[in-house]
Structures are given as C-alpha cells and as structure tokens.
Design a protein around this motif. Structure first.
Motif, short mmCIF file in Angstrom:
data_model
loop_
_atom_site.label_atom_id
_atom_site.label_comp_id
_atom_site.label_asym_id
_atom_site.label_seq_id
_atom_site.Cartn_x
_atom_site.Cartn_y
_atom_site.Cartn_z
N HIS A 139 13.53 -1.61 -32.43
CA HIS A 139 14.59 -2.54 -33.08
C HIS A 139 15.76 -2.77 -31.99
CE1 HIS A 139 15.84 1.58 -33.75
NE2 HIS A 139 17.21 1.13 -33.98
N ARG A 140 15.98 -2.02 -31.19
CA ARG A 140 17.12 -2.10 -30.16
C ARG A 140 16.79 -2.77 -28.93
NH1 ARG A 140 20.29 3.22 -28.85
NH2 ARG A 140 21.57 1.64 -27.87
N LEU A 141 17.85 -3.67 -28.72
CA LEU A 141 17.65 -4.50 -27.40
C LEU A 141 19.19 -4.53 -26.51
CD1 LEU A 141 15.94 -6.59 -25.72
CD2 LEU A 141 17.22 -8.31 -26.98
N GLU A 142 19.23 -4.05 -25.35
CA GLU A 142 20.29 -3.87 -24.55
C GLU A 142 20.30 -5.10 -23.52
OE1 GLU A 142 20.36 -0.13 -22.54
OE2 GLU A 142 20.88 0.83 -24.52
N THR A 143 21.21 -5.44 -23.12
CA THR A 143 21.44 -6.68 -22.07
C THR A 143 21.89 -6.39 -20.74
OG1 THR A 143 23.89 -7.16 -22.57
CG2 THR A 143 22.14 -8.47 -23.93
N PHE A 144 21.59 -6.76 -19.75
CA PHE A 144 21.96 -6.57 -18.40
C PHE A 144 22.17 -7.74 -17.64
CE2 PHE A 144 17.54 -6.88 -17.69
CZ PHE A 144 17.31 -7.37 -16.50
N LYS A 145 22.85 -7.81 -16.38
CA LYS A 145 22.80 -9.04 -15.42
C LYS A 145 23.11 -8.37 -14.12
CE LYS A 145 24.74 -13.60 -14.71
NZ LYS A 145 23.45 -14.33 -14.68
N LEU A 146 22.19 -8.71 -13.25
CA LEU A 146 22.25 -8.30 -11.84
C LEU A 146 22.90 -9.23 -11.06
CD1 LEU A 146 19.02 -6.26 -11.25
CD2 LEU A 146 21.41 -5.23 -11.90
N ASP A 343 27.20 5.33 -4.64
CA ASP A 343 26.84 5.93 -5.82
C ASP A 343 26.34 4.57 -6.70
OD1 ASP A 343 27.31 8.62 -5.44
OD2 ASP A 343 29.32 8.59 -6.36
N ILE A 344 27.28 3.82 -6.55
CA ILE A 344 27.23 2.40 -7.34
C ILE A 344 25.83 1.61 -6.75
CG2 ILE A 344 28.01 -0.02 -7.91
CD1 ILE A 344 30.71 1.34 -7.60
N LEU A 345 25.81 1.56 -5.51
CA LEU A 345 24.52 0.90 -5.03
C LEU A 345 23.22 1.70 -5.19
CD1 LEU A 345 26.07 -0.21 -1.66
CD2 LEU A 345 25.61 -1.42 -3.52
N SER A 346 23.28 3.03 -5.20
CA SER A 346 22.07 3.77 -5.47
C SER A 346 21.72 3.54 -7.12
CB SER A 346 22.26 5.29 -5.21
OG SER A 346 22.68 5.48 -3.91
N SER A 347 22.74 3.56 -8.08
CA SER A 347 22.43 3.56 -9.31
C SER A 347 21.60 2.06 -9.66
CB SER A 347 23.52 3.54 -10.12
OG SER A 347 24.30 4.82 -10.12
N ILE A 348 22.20 0.95 -8.87
CA ILE A 348 21.70 -0.17 -9.34
C ILE A 348 20.30 -0.36 -8.47
CG2 ILE A 348 21.95 -2.69 -8.49
CD1 ILE A 348 24.90 -2.21 -8.54
N GLU A 349 20.07 0.40 -7.41
CA GLU A 349 18.88 0.27 -6.69
C GLU A 349 17.82 1.04 -7.80
OE1 GLU A 349 16.56 1.76 -2.76
OE2 GLU A 349 18.64 2.41 -3.01
N ARG A 350 18.08 2.18 -8.43
CA ARG A 350 17.25 3.04 -9.10
C ARG A 350 16.89 2.23 -10.52
NH1 ARG A 350 20.85 7.32 -7.99
NH2 ARG A 350 21.69 6.94 -9.87
N PHE A 351 18.11 1.26 -10.90
CA PHE A 351 17.70 0.57 -12.20
C PHE A 351 16.79 -0.61 -11.77
CE2 PHE A 351 18.90 -3.33 -14.54
CZ PHE A 351 18.60 -2.83 -15.89
N SER A 352 16.87 -1.17 -10.81
CA SER A 352 16.01 -2.44 -10.52
C SER A 352 14.47 -1.96 -10.01
CB SER A 352 16.64 -2.84 -9.02
OG SER A 352 17.84 -3.42 -9.17
N THR A 353 14.56 -0.52 -9.54
CA THR A 353 13.28 -0.08 -9.10
C THR A 353 12.48 0.36 -10.53
OG1 THR A 353 14.03 0.60 -7.01
CG2 THR A 353 11.83 1.51 -7.87
N TYR A 354 13.39 0.93 -11.22
CA TYR A 354 12.63 1.60 -12.37
C TYR A 354 12.27 0.39 -13.46
CZ TYR A 354 11.88 3.95 -16.84
OH TYR A 354 11.47 4.45 -18.03
N ASN A 355 12.82 -1.01 -13.44
CA ASN A 355 13.06 -1.80 -14.49
C ASN A 355 12.08 -3.12 -13.97
OD1 ASN A 355 14.29 -1.17 -17.15
ND2 ASN A 355 15.53 -0.55 -15.45
N SER A 356 11.43 -3.00 -12.55
CA SER A 356 10.87 -4.01 -12.12
C SER A 356 9.51 -4.30 -12.97
CB SER A 356 10.53 -3.86 -10.43
OG SER A 356 9.51 -2.69 -10.41
N PRO A 357 9.14 -5.68 -12.84
CA PRO A 357 7.79 -5.89 -13.55
C PRO A 357 6.56 -4.94 -13.16
CG PRO A 357 8.93 -7.68 -13.18
CD PRO A 357 9.65 -6.80 -12.36
N ALA A 358 6.69 -4.46 -11.85
CA ALA A 358 5.22 -3.73 -11.33
C ALA A 358 5.27 -2.44 -12.07
CB ALA A 358 5.43 -3.65 -9.90
N ASN A 359 6.66 -1.85 -12.45
CA ASN A 359 6.58 -0.42 -13.35
C ASN A 359 6.60 -0.80 -14.81
OD1 ASN A 359 6.89 0.79 -10.94
ND2 ASN A 359 9.00 0.43 -11.04
#
Length: 359
Positions: A139-146, A343-359
């Motif tokens: 039921h929950r939905l979070e938003t993001f924008k890269l 730290d910021i760039l690493s966090s964004i890289e992890r987020f992008s990798t974890y949430n990519s369509p391939a995963n």
C-alpha cells in the motif's frame, strides 16, 4: 543457612555477553533476568540471596543456574515449545511473496491483504503476518527523482566542498526563493486542542493573495538574509542581490550556491554578477534542491509558521515571515552538513544499482 555454591566460572566471552544481555534495552525481559541471575551466581552468592535481591523465587535461581552449568549461554534460551503444527508450507509462502513482488491484481494497481488472501487461498491474517515478516508494504509508495545533469558529479563535489571546507576571507550563501506563499484564512474559526483531541480547522479556506520569499543562508553561522516580494522575476532577484551586497562586508568574497532556475541565469543577473569580481556562483545539479541548505530553512519556516498560520492579508503574512527571520537570527544555528561528496555519490550509485530494472 543454605549451602554456599562455588562461584560459576565465566570466561571473558560469556561475561561480556551476559553483561550485554542484562543491560541492553532490546533484550527480552526474561532473558535479561536470567543473565542477571548468572552474573550474581558467578560471584558465589547463595540462591536465596540472589532470589531476594532480584525479587524472584529461589527455585527459579536454581533452575537457571543448573541450565547454565550444563549448556552455558545456550541454556538461557527458551526451549522449543510444542504447539499447533504449521498449516502454511514454505512453498505457499514463497509463491505468495513472488506474486506480491512480481504481479498485481487485475482490478487494482497494488495488492491489498484481502485481495491477496482471495488470490492465494490464505487467510487475511496469514497474509498480513507474512508481509510483516518480509517487510512488504504494497500500500505504500515512495517517490524519487535522480538528476540527469551531465555535470552532476562535478557540481556535487564543488558545492559540498564549499560546505565542508569553505574558503578563507569569504562567505558562503545558499540562495533561493520560496515562491507563491499563500495568505490563507480559514472559512470558519478553529477549534482549539483539548485533552484527547487535536486542534481542528475547516478544510476550506479563503485566499488573500501571495508573496515570494527570497532568502540567503550563511552556512557558517546560520543567519538568514530574507526579503519578500510580490513576484519572483529576475527584476526582484536583482533587488535581492543588492540586499545581500549591502549586508556583506566589502572585504569578503561572496560564494553563492543556487539552482539553475531561469531567473538566476537571466541576462540582467549575469551582467550584475559580471561587474562584481568578488562574487562567485556555484550551481547545484538539476533536480537536486536537497543540495541547497536554504531549503532546510524553508522547511523550517513552513512547518513552524506558514502551514498552520491564518493570514487575512498579504501584509500580515509578510509581517509574520519577517518576524520569524528576526527571531531566527537572534540565536542562529548553522545546519550541520555531515556527508562528504564521496558518500553522496556512493549512496546514489547504490540506489541506482539496487533499483535498476535488471534487479
């Protein structure tokens, strides 16, 4: 007198673990009590004395003393209890989780516990328990924008570098505008808060105009230069830059952190900045307002003054904004920036990798 037992011999690992169990807040109360029993027995105290000091029965002390002597730390854990055999097999759980993650019902955008119960043949409570155990919340939905800014990395390093290592003989100002702040008056009087009941107000309101707040936050001190204008064009932004220039000592360089809004890049503004060599502009990446510290101040004034305020005119709204800024500047406190650019760039890289369509 009861027989005095020989002290329990504890090694360093056991002693550390027992002390941790006895003091840790997240430890179950029964397990914490057993740890305290063993620690007391390890000092050679009699069961009656240990029981009296802990307010429990001596037989309980004896039980856990014997269990520890036989099985050490494992003996303090609860033994498996008999109960009703499981009615839901692992295969059913796995199938329901896959369905939750990879499908959706034909008549809705997401699963509810009732629709999943009907589709899987399980009870609603079982579905809820499984979802809770695996951290699933359909039921929950979070938003993001890269940001898609091609210079994202360079801009992050530039801006964060100013925050963590500001240049000498300079002032770093985060600048932006909070536009179209509405002077809203409720259609009916508010009901005040009472015990057991929050304050209440009508859902509808009357509009009495808008104002735009231009603000510059000094990242070193937390002080804010603020000015309200009727509109937020380049013309108003130019006037606000004049306000900043009048407030900043002439012997300091000025480093502005701001976004790529068209008002900030208009020819009028570029010409104004070009005539002032002590002014230096640092642009945040597109879609990265979180990198501008003045946004934190805007969140603060929205929470404490604007969102729940009642204003019957734009003049009243502006007066409250000015009052808030004056009160803030009477005891300013800078917002503490804790993340490095890496730290910021690493966090964004992890987020992008974890949430990519391939995963």
């Amino acid at each position: 007198m009861g027989r005095r037992f020989a002290p329990l011999e504890l090694n360093e690992i056991e002693l550390t673990e027992l002390r941790s169990l006895a003091s840790r807040r997240s430890t179950a109360q029964g397990l914490a009590l057993r740890a305290r029993i063993i620690l007391a027995c390890a000092e050679g105290e009699q069961s009656k004395i240990v029981a009296a000091s802990l307010g429990i029965d001596p037989d309980t002390v004896g039980k856990w003393r014997r269990r520890f002597a036989e099985h050490r730390l494992d003996g303090l854990r609860d033994e498996p209890r008999s109960g009703t055999p499981r009615t839901v097999e692992d295969a059913q759980i796995a199938a329901m989780i896959v369905r939750t993650l990879e499908t959706k019902p034909s008549d809705a955008t997401h699963w509810s516990s009732r629709s999943m119960a009907r589709a899987s043949g399980l009870s609603v409570s079982t579905v809820q328990r499984i979802w809770r155990a695996f951290g699933l919340q359909p039921h929950r939905l979070e938003t993001f924008k890269l940001s898609t800014d091609p210079d994202f990395v360079a801009k992050v390093r530039d801006v964060v570098g100013l925050y963590v290592a500001p240049p000498e003989r300079a002032i770093v100002l985060c600048v932006d505008e909070k536009s179209q702040i509405q002077a809203l008056d409720r259609s009916q009087p508010m009901f005040p808060m009472r015990p057991g009941q929050p304050a209440r107000r009508s859902h509808d309101y009357k509009r009495h105009g808008t104002t735009s707040l231009f603000a510059a936050l000094d990242v070193a001190t937390g002080r804010v230069i603020g000015k309200c204008y009727g509109r937020h064009r380049a013309k108003e932004f130019r006037k606000f830059l004049d306000e900043i220039e009048a407030a900043v000592p002439d012997d300091l360089d000025v480093h502005l952190v701001m976004d790529n809004y068209a008002t900030h890049k208009a020819p009028l503004i570029r010409n104004w900045l070009a005539k002032r060599p002590r002014w230096h502009v640092h642009m945040t990446p597109t879609s990265s307002s979180w990198l501008n510290q003045v946004e934190r101040f805007f969140a603060l004034i929205t929470e404490r003054k604007i969102r729940r305020g009642i204003y019957r005119s734009v003049a009243a709204l502006r007066a409250e904004i000015v009052s808030f800024i004056e009160h803030h500047n009477a005891d300013p406190r800078p917002f503490r920036w804790t993340k490095s650019a890496d730290d910021i760039l690493s966090s964004i890289e992890r987020f992008s990798t974890y949430n990519s369509p391939a995963n």
